[in-house]
Design a protein around this motif. Sequence first.
Motif, PDB file in Angstrom:
ATOM      1  N   SER A  70      -3.258   0.455  -3.613  1.00  0.00           N
ATOM      2  CA  SER A  70      -2.580  -0.814  -3.358  1.00  0.00           C
ATOM      3  C   SER A  70      -2.096  -1.384  -4.672  1.00  0.00           C
ATOM      4  O   SER A  70      -2.807  -1.314  -5.676  1.00  0.00           O
ATOM      5  CB  SER A  70      -3.532  -1.817  -2.708  1.00  0.00           C
ATOM      6  OG  SER A  70      -3.732  -1.464  -1.364  1.00  0.00           O
TER       7      SER A  70
ATOM      8  N   ARG B 256       0.856  -1.186   0.000  1.00  0.00           N
ATOM      9  CA  ARG B 256       0.000   0.000   0.000  1.00  0.00           C
ATOM     10  C   ARG B 256       0.894   1.238   0.000  1.00  0.00           C
ATOM     11  O   ARG B 256       1.848   1.331   0.762  1.00  0.00           O
ATOM     12  CB  ARG B 256      -0.903   0.008   1.228  1.00  0.00           C
ATOM     13  CG  ARG B 256      -1.776   1.269   1.334  1.00  0.00           C
ATOM     14  CD  ARG B 256      -2.736   1.210   2.510  1.00  0.00           C
ATOM     15  NE  ARG B 256      -2.003   1.031   3.760  1.00  0.00           N
ATOM     16  CZ  ARG B 256      -2.533   0.506   4.863  1.00  0.00           C
ATOM     17  NH1 ARG B 256      -3.785   0.096   4.870  1.00  0.00           N
ATOM     18  NH2 ARG B 256      -1.814   0.374   5.954  1.00  0.00           N
TER      19      ARG B 256
ATOM     20  N   GLU C  74      -4.504   6.833  -0.966  1.00  0.00           N
ATOM     21  CA  GLU C  74      -3.845   5.535  -0.848  1.00  0.00           C
ATOM     22  C   GLU C  74      -4.253   4.633  -2.003  1.00  0.00           C
ATOM     23  O   GLU C  74      -5.398   4.627  -2.418  1.00  0.00           O
ATOM     24  CB  GLU C  74      -4.215   4.864   0.486  1.00  0.00           C
ATOM     25  CG  GLU C  74      -3.568   5.558   1.673  1.00  0.00           C
ATOM     26  CD  GLU C  74      -3.941   4.949   3.019  1.00  0.00           C
ATOM     27  OE1 GLU C  74      -3.338   5.339   4.018  1.00  0.00           O
ATOM     28  OE2 GLU C  74      -4.847   4.085   3.053  1.00  0.00           O
TER      29      GLU C  74
ATOM     30  N   ARG D  50       0.997   5.492   0.248  1.00  0.00           N
ATOM     31  CA  ARG D  50       0.256   6.666   0.687  1.00  0.00           C
ATOM     32  C   ARG D  50       0.918   7.901   0.073  1.00  0.00           C
ATOM     33  O   ARG D  50       2.131   8.095   0.175  1.00  0.00           O
ATOM     34  CB  ARG D  50       0.316   6.735   2.218  1.00  0.00           C
ATOM     35  CG  ARG D  50      -0.502   7.859   2.830  1.00  0.00           C
ATOM     36  CD  ARG D  50      -0.478   7.765   4.364  1.00  0.00           C
ATOM     37  NE  ARG D  50      -1.133   8.904   4.973  1.00  0.00           N
ATOM     38  CZ  ARG D  50      -2.446   9.009   5.149  1.00  0.00           C
ATOM     39  NH1 ARG D  50      -3.246   8.022   4.781  1.00  0.00           N
ATOM     40  NH2 ARG D  50      -2.974  10.088   5.697  1.00  0.00           N
TER      41      ARG D  50
ATOM     42  N   SER E 239      -8.391   4.993  -0.242  1.00  0.00           N
ATOM     43  CA  SER E 239      -8.513   5.750   1.002  1.00  0.00           C
ATOM     44  C   SER E 239      -9.930   6.311   1.103  1.00  0.00           C
ATOM     45  O   SER E 239     -10.724   6.213   0.178  1.00  0.00           O
ATOM     46  CB  SER E 239      -7.474   6.867   1.033  1.00  0.00           C
ATOM     47  OG  SER E 239      -7.388   7.498  -0.229  1.00  0.00           O
TER      48      SER E 239
END
Lengths: 321, 191, 347
Positions: free
Chosen positions: A73, A23, A71, A25, A62
């Motif tokens: 993935s 993940r 965010e 950010r 997110s």
Amino acid sequence: MSINTEMNVRVAAIDQVAEKVKRFRFERVDGSPLPVFSGGAHIVVAMRDGDILRRNPYSLMSSPHDQTAYEISVLRVEQSRGGSAFMHEHVKLGDQLTISQPVNLFPHDVRGRKHIFMAGGIGITPFIAMMDQLHRDGSQFELHYAVRDRNHGAYWRELSERYGNHRIKIYVDAEKLFIPTEAILSNQVLGTHLYVCGPSGMIDAVLGKATSLGWPKQNLHSERFLAPPPGHVFKAELKRSNKTITVGTHQSILEAVEAAGVDAPYLCRGGACGQCETSVLACDGTIEHHDIYLEPEDKISGKKIMICVSRVKGQAISLDL
Amino acid sequence: MLVQGIKSRPVYTGLDIDPNARRHLFALEGAGVEALLDQVKAVGSDFLKSSDILCVGQLPNVAAEDMWSAPTIPVLLNRLRVNLINAKMGTRLYLSGTEGFIGQTMKVALDQGIDFNSIRTEHRGSTARRVQCVHCKGITESVKTSPFQCSHCGLNLLVRDHYSRRLAAFQGVCIDAEEPGTAPPPVEMFP
Amino acid sequence: MNIKFKQETFRGDFTYRNSPDNIKRFPFPFHEDKYMYAVNMEPHVPAGPKGYAFEHMIDVDEHYVSEMRDRALVLKEDPLRCQALPHMMAAQWDTLELLMEQQAAGYPEHFSLTKNSDQWHWINRPLGIDQKFTFGDPSTLPYEPMEYITRQAQGDFCIVDQRDGNLWMDAGMVTTQADWSLDFDIGMNFMEWHGPVPLAHQMGVFDRALKFLLNLQQGKPVRRLNWTMTINPRLDTSPENYHKWGTDRMTVTPENVGEKVHLRCELQSLWRLPRSNAMLFVIRCYLLKMDELVTVPKWARRFHRVLRDLPTELADYKGLTRFRPTTVEWLSKYDDGAATSSGIFPE
């Protein structure tokens, strides 16, 4: 005149959330708030990999109203064309990347009386943001999430804790637990909508089952992760730009066009949205249409091509670009 | 204002029975019964075993699982609403009768979050229209002519092809607003 | 720059006038000497001379206070001019945020917005409003969010939902419309609500426009200009009241063209909304009487030619038939046949 709305972001956190899944950010470099978005939206991440500029779409996961960070993935794909490998191996904390504005090609139907999500593997990501939004709005939803084994599956534990086992159902291949599609779809109230995201085979199976159970197509929604497939090398003439370029084995026409410094419109980079539709002026060979956008008659006509995923089997193509 | 061939005019493509549907829910009025009977002729009567039929007036002479006759359209609308609240995905809705009837039943379905594209419709019987006066908002049923006099405010209204699913009505617009008293005589257009 | 807001009426005694500076900022809709439908959309970015209607993305001008008063009068008579289907609440908040942010950014001397998480403070000085509220909580505002903010913004507003490859008009505030009814059209899709427009469907204009709009991106609004003509500076030319204003069209004489006949321009801007993925259509109406229009020689020449050569179907649809010949004749005095420069701005 076109406006550049891309945003510069810094990698603020990287977490290994499951085997092969990281993940990332992102926070804005200038510290300003990121735009809010709607659940199901994606961004396109631009990565400078040596001489190559890669642009890959990733679903935002997110909270849609959280403007401090986005965010995403990323699943490390074995046959990676470079994007997922680059994200996994080269992108470090503090690195700067460029991202697009959010684009939503997988929105929920706001009129739905209930929303059922079915996810396979990394297909979970858009649903994480969608559930956050539905939860805030007090809408009814449930998630059915299939993972290979408990180590490969990302986020299932957090989601179960957050929304409860009555709404979040996990199915583990390794434990011989599979999504009981027919049982789930047989008794839903009229006005329910179904959303599927995961491998193509899973999407086809679920949508096929839903159709055979009498679900109308207006209530069925899916998002496929179509990566541009590899193929033979060929030449592309860009008539308006007066350039001829070579499209490599692991490169899409769109990527080759961008590498040559020519601007072409795009949104999804996955053959779904129609934004990069391009007129074909001539083709020495046959077009391999990989998109899910063009109508069958358009594909047969050979007059149009979606340059983000489709390519040519043959020598060359001439495009109105 | 006098524009013909407007694109919001509804298209009724026929009741075609969906072989995948788990249940078939019919709302019929008057000659709409014939549309159901034509389906029985075309594809056989198997689908009737999983059918509910709501009908204004005389029930068709078929053996459906559930059949009910309503005395008036409003009574049928009420029952249809409850049926839809309790219905499951896989239920297909079929509407047949006059345009005004199809429009009103469809409105009930839309209010339950059902997409109108999934609803099958067939127009049978009179082509008389349900028209909303854009000025006083009053609805006049069974309008056969254009222009016609609004049954509420009395203005002379041109019936446009512009149709609102939400109101289940065509639009009526004053035909002599610019020069009052110059309305042409009514012509029967929707027998 | 401080705008001096005028006190004027759009009904009854019709005291609406443009000041000389305001004439120069009128968004004249013809870039050449003829007119036909086109998918004439361009990025909605600042353009034109300083102070032009394209300077700020939500335009506020000297008529602001009076237009808001006229809107309140319309709504008092007919509250159905402002409606939203229940699933549009997120889009309503998106709209409120967009209009507050844009007005505050363009005119900080008149509007200000302070955000502290979801505790917002909005000040509208021209209308004397000072409102603290909780973003996302409709019970902290005197109206639903769309109605609240569109009672404080010039132009009509339609919020369209995007689903199933189409756009659906599911909410709106419409009091200055060119003859269409929100109450009738709410819930319609893009093709349906454009149903009454002649010629354009056959030309494929709406198919192309829809395809373009479905991919409209956040942060990249677009605009287009549309136009019609109105007798007297009446904002509320609704079909609801057509039987009240329709007779105006019979009152044009060669003597009163300059005073009575108005070019009505719509500056339409289209915005992708972030939370709802819906789209906001802003339809901002500008009125310019012929006496004012001919103060710009290029516009006088061009509008004479456009109106003279307009296809009959379009003139009928726009409701110009009864007063077109008189107006063309009047305008011909201001057309010496000289060439006009391309583009919409004054020379």
